[in-house]
Design a protein around this motif. Structure first.
Motif, PDB file in Angstrom:
ATOM      1  N   ASP A   1      -6.744  -4.671   3.705  1.00  0.00           N
ATOM      2  CA  ASP A   1      -7.472  -5.685   4.447  1.00  0.00           C
ATOM      3  C   ASP A   1      -7.063  -6.943   3.892  1.00  0.00           C
TER       4      ASP A   1
ATOM      5  N   SER B   1      -4.225   0.147  -1.035  1.00  0.00           N
ATOM      6  CA  SER B   1      -5.117   0.633  -0.151  1.00  0.00           C
ATOM      7  C   SER B   1      -5.643   1.845  -0.782  1.00  0.00           C
ATOM      8  N   ARG B   2      -6.690   2.423  -0.007  1.00  0.00           N
ATOM      9  CA  ARG B   2      -7.122   3.875  -0.610  1.00  0.00           C
ATOM     10  C   ARG B   2      -6.093   4.802  -0.155  1.00  0.00           C
ATOM     11  N   SER B   3      -5.179   4.539   0.655  1.00  0.00           N
ATOM     12  CA  SER B   3      -4.005   5.389   1.214  1.00  0.00           C
ATOM     13  C   SER B   3      -2.930   5.275   0.287  1.00  0.00           C
TER      14      SER B   3
ATOM     15  N   SER C   1       0.837  -1.203  -0.094  1.00  0.00           N
ATOM     16  CA  SER C   1      -0.020   0.053   0.016  1.00  0.00           C
ATOM     17  C   SER C   1       0.781   1.244   0.112  1.00  0.00           C
TER      18      SER C   1
ATOM     19  N   GLY D   1      -9.114  -2.306   1.429  1.00  0.00           N
ATOM     20  CA  GLY D   1      -8.818  -1.639   2.668  1.00  0.00           C
ATOM     21  C   GLY D   1      -8.614  -0.141   2.467  1.00  0.00           C
ATOM     22  N   TYR D   2      -8.406   0.621   3.684  1.00  0.00           N
ATOM     23  CA  TYR D   2      -8.542   2.072   3.611  1.00  0.00           C
ATOM     24  C   TYR D   2      -7.004   2.347   4.058  1.00  0.00           C
ATOM     25  N   GLU D   3      -6.558   2.496   5.226  1.00  0.00           N
ATOM     26  CA  GLU D   3      -5.021   2.889   5.625  1.00  0.00           C
ATOM     27  C   GLU D   3      -4.275   1.715   5.217  1.00  0.00           C
ATOM     28  N   LYS D   4      -4.594   0.499   5.177  1.00  0.00           N
ATOM     29  CA  LYS D   4      -3.704  -0.429   4.884  1.00  0.00           C
ATOM     30  C   LYS D   4      -4.511  -1.557   4.249  1.00  0.00           C
TER      31      LYS D   4
END
Length: 226
Positions: free
Chosen positions: A135, A108-110, A84, A130-133
């Motif tokens: 999933d 991820s989204r980050s 990510s 996933g978002y910050e990391k």
């Protein structure tokens, strides 16, 4: 549905993952017996294996910027790498690995848009999970759904192993034990995770198989109780 996940690592008798004379030929010979659909490898493991630095590229040619056809009859596994942060920039070298048919990067989204553009330009497949990391649980489900992955071999270091084990995503642990003692105080384990607050939080396993191999090397196969 989650695929079957097998952690596979080589260690010394005292449980170290580095500093001993690992039999790489035997390691990959045994790995090929598992007949998995995907190999999950951490970004740090990829960089270490190719002696590359994070965020640094490698020489490329015109072919690296063209789409590559994958033979549907190719039974080799796909290589799946969570990244990510966008650390791995040597995909042209990674593609040369003889035991994989294709690459899939988990973002991820980050993940910086610049890195997604980098992958697009080189026709490296990726999924945003996933978002910050990343999933990992959701990623494993999507591997099954989108790519038909029913079994995964985790060929990585202790940090990724630790996340997978603590999240209850691992079915089996296979350990190739070499008859050497290393010692030392640096962290070097197939299972790195925060310290437990209670002995009750340990994860029980049971021995499925034990095989004595050449030069007194042992292969232990454990199933994890879930």
């Amino acid at each position: 549905m989650l695929p079957k996940v097998i952690i596979y690592n080589a260690v010394s008798l005292d449980g170290r993952t580095t500093g001993f004379n690992a039999d790489s030929e035997l390691y990959y010979e045994l790995a090929s017996r598992l007949k998995v659909d995907a190999v999950l490898m951490g970004s740090e493991t990829v960089l270490t294996g190719f002696e590359a630095r994070p965020f640094h590229g490698c020489p490329e040619d015109e072919e690296d910027f063209k789409p590559r056809e994958v033979d549907p009859a190719d039974e080799r596994p796909i290589l799946v790498v969570p990244d990510s942060r966008g650390q791995v920039r040597i995909w042209s070298k990674v593609r040369e690995m003889p035991y994989i048919r294709d690459i899939l990067v988990l973002c991820s989204r980050s993940t910086p848009q610049e890195y997604l553009d980098f992958l697009d330009e080189r026709y490296v497949k990726y999924m945003i999970i996933g978002y910050e990391k990343v999933d990992l649980g959701f990623a494993l489900e999507e591997l099954n759904t989108q790519f038909g992955v029913k079994s995964v071999r985790v060929d990585s270091g202790g940090i990724l192993n630790g996340v997978l084990i603590r999240e209850g995503l691992v079915d089996e642990v296979h350990v190739l034990i070499h008859p050497e003692l290393v010692g030392g105080t640096s962290p070097s384990s197939i299972y790195q995770a925060p310290d437990l607050e209670s002995d009750d939080a340990t994860i029980p396993v049971f021995l499925m198989d034990l095989e004595k191999l050449k030069n007194d090397t042992l292969l232990l196969k454990y199933r994890i109780f879930k």
